[in-house]
Scaffold this motif. Structure first.
Motif, mmCIF file in Angstrom:
data_model
loop_
_atom_site.group_PDB
_atom_site.id
_atom_site.type_symbol
_atom_site.label_atom_id
_atom_site.label_comp_id
_atom_site.label_asym_id
_atom_site.label_seq_id
_atom_site.Cartn_x
_atom_site.Cartn_y
_atom_site.Cartn_z
ATOM 1 N N ALA A 74 0.526 5.113 5.662
ATOM 2 C CA ALA A 74 -0.221 3.661 4.241
ATOM 3 C C ALA A 74 0.926 2.758 4.601
ATOM 4 O O ALA A 74 1.421 1.430 5.035
ATOM 5 C CB ALA A 74 -0.989 4.103 3.465
ATOM 6 N N GLU A 87 9.898 7.431 0.428
ATOM 7 C CA GLU A 87 8.179 8.002 1.144
ATOM 8 C C GLU A 87 9.260 9.822 1.193
ATOM 9 O O GLU A 87 9.062 10.525 -0.029
ATOM 10 C CB GLU A 87 8.019 8.043 1.993
ATOM 11 C CG GLU A 87 7.187 6.545 1.312
ATOM 12 C CD GLU A 87 6.951 6.539 3.115
ATOM 13 O OE1 GLU A 87 7.069 6.745 4.058
ATOM 14 O OE2 GLU A 87 5.877 5.278 3.261
ATOM 15 N N TRP A 144 7.136 13.031 0.524
ATOM 16 C CA TRP A 144 6.008 12.772 1.300
ATOM 17 C C TRP A 144 6.381 12.556 3.016
ATOM 18 O O TRP A 144 6.005 12.648 3.868
ATOM 19 C CB TRP A 144 5.565 11.074 1.132
ATOM 20 C CG TRP A 144 4.870 10.899 0.618
ATOM 21 C CD1 TRP A 144 4.052 11.662 -0.222
ATOM 22 C CD2 TRP A 144 4.019 9.923 0.310
ATOM 23 N NE1 TRP A 144 3.166 11.379 -1.209
ATOM 24 C CE2 TRP A 144 2.699 10.285 -0.793
ATOM 25 C CE3 TRP A 144 4.010 8.488 -0.484
ATOM 26 C CZ2 TRP A 144 2.669 9.097 -1.703
ATOM 27 C CZ3 TRP A 144 3.384 7.108 -0.945
ATOM 28 C CH2 TRP A 144 2.734 7.325 -1.269
ATOM 29 N N VAL A 167 1.168 -1.185 -0.341
ATOM 30 C CA VAL A 167 0.089 0.476 0.037
ATOM 31 C C VAL A 167 0.937 0.983 0.157
ATOM 32 O O VAL A 167 1.917 0.992 1.077
ATOM 33 C CB VAL A 167 -0.687 0.000 0.963
ATOM 34 C CG1 VAL A 167 -1.719 1.604 1.285
ATOM 35 C CG2 VAL A 167 -1.687 -1.104 1.660
ATOM 36 N N ALA A 168 0.652 2.047 -1.053
ATOM 37 C CA ALA A 168 1.025 3.216 -1.215
ATOM 38 C C ALA A 168 1.251 4.631 -1.086
ATOM 39 O O ALA A 168 1.356 4.709 -2.303
ATOM 40 C CB ALA A 168 2.336 3.074 -1.864
ATOM 41 N N ASP A 169 -0.671 4.345 -0.894
ATOM 42 C CA ASP A 169 -1.253 6.520 -0.861
ATOM 43 C C ASP A 169 -0.700 7.083 -0.480
ATOM 44 O O ASP A 169 -1.872 8.262 -0.418
ATOM 45 C CB ASP A 169 -3.024 5.892 -1.258
ATOM 46 C CG ASP A 169 -2.942 5.109 0.463
ATOM 47 O OD1 ASP A 169 -1.897 4.778 1.672
ATOM 48 O OD2 ASP A 169 -4.344 4.706 0.061
ATOM 49 N N SER A 170 0.102 6.857 0.748
ATOM 50 C CA SER A 170 0.703 7.825 1.916
ATOM 51 C C SER A 170 2.416 7.553 2.629
ATOM 52 O O SER A 170 1.645 5.791 2.403
ATOM 53 C CB SER A 170 -0.391 8.461 2.895
ATOM 54 O OG SER A 170 -0.587 7.213 3.942
#
Length: 186
Positions: free
Chosen positions: A81, A137, A142, A75-78
């Motif tokens: 996450a 990130e 991010w 999962v890499a939407d944030s």
């Protein structure tokens, strides 16, 4: 299994037996008798493939370290996450059981350390994987450019470990892990 019968891939059979014992009964039950009983082989087979039980445990730890090193976020939407996902992949019952063994056996830790490093096996690999995710990130913006990635990785792995250990047999809730990650990330 009768004596004299060849056992294809005996090392793997023995290592998988150790994983089964860890999963079913925990680290306190992992001994040579339990491994050979679970694999259905004579005790001598274990000693034919490993110099002693610490050598066997070292092979189990090395296998687990390779698994940890191959983890990537699903999962890499944030940032939170991705890190939460990686932590949940790292802290399996097998990893926690082996970590408990590594922490309680100084002789095994000494055998497993690379280049006399003070790092603790399994935790070193976990911290490295988390640091790699954090660095990636940071590259996409991010995480703050000036974030101390090594310190954040140590904090996250240590905090997650405490959360998993305190949860006992039950896995901690996803939200609890995510809260730690969100609180820690800059």
């Amino acid at each position: 299994m009768p004596t004299g019968q060849p056992l294809p891939d005996a090392r793997n059979v023995l290592l998988q037996a150790g994983r089964r014992v860890l999963a079913a009964q925990g680290p306190g039950a992992l001994n040579s008798r339990a491994v050979t009983a679970s694999s259905g082989v004579a005790k001598g087979v274990l000693h034919r493939h490993f110099t002693d039980f610490d050598d066997y445990l070292g092979a189990l730890v090395a296998e687990e370290a390779r698994r940890i090193e191959s983890i990537e976020p699903l999962v890499a939407d944030s940032a939170s996450a991705a890190v939460t996902d990686v932590l949940e992949q790292i802290f399996t019952p097998t990893m926690l059981g082996l970590a408990s063994i590594v922490l309680s056996r100084e002789g095994l830790r000494r055998r497993l350390r690379r280049d006399e490093s003070p790092e603790v096996p399994l935790f070193a690999e976990a911290t490295s994987v988390v640091a790699d995710v954090l660095a990636a990130e940071r590259e996409v913006g991010w995480i703050a450019e000036d974030a101390d990635i090594p310190a954040l990785a140590l904090i996250l792995v240590g905090s997650a470990h405490l959360l998993y250990v305190s949860a006992g047999e039950a896995q901690p809730a996803h939200d609890a892990i995510d809260r730690i990650v969100q609180w820690t990330l800059p």
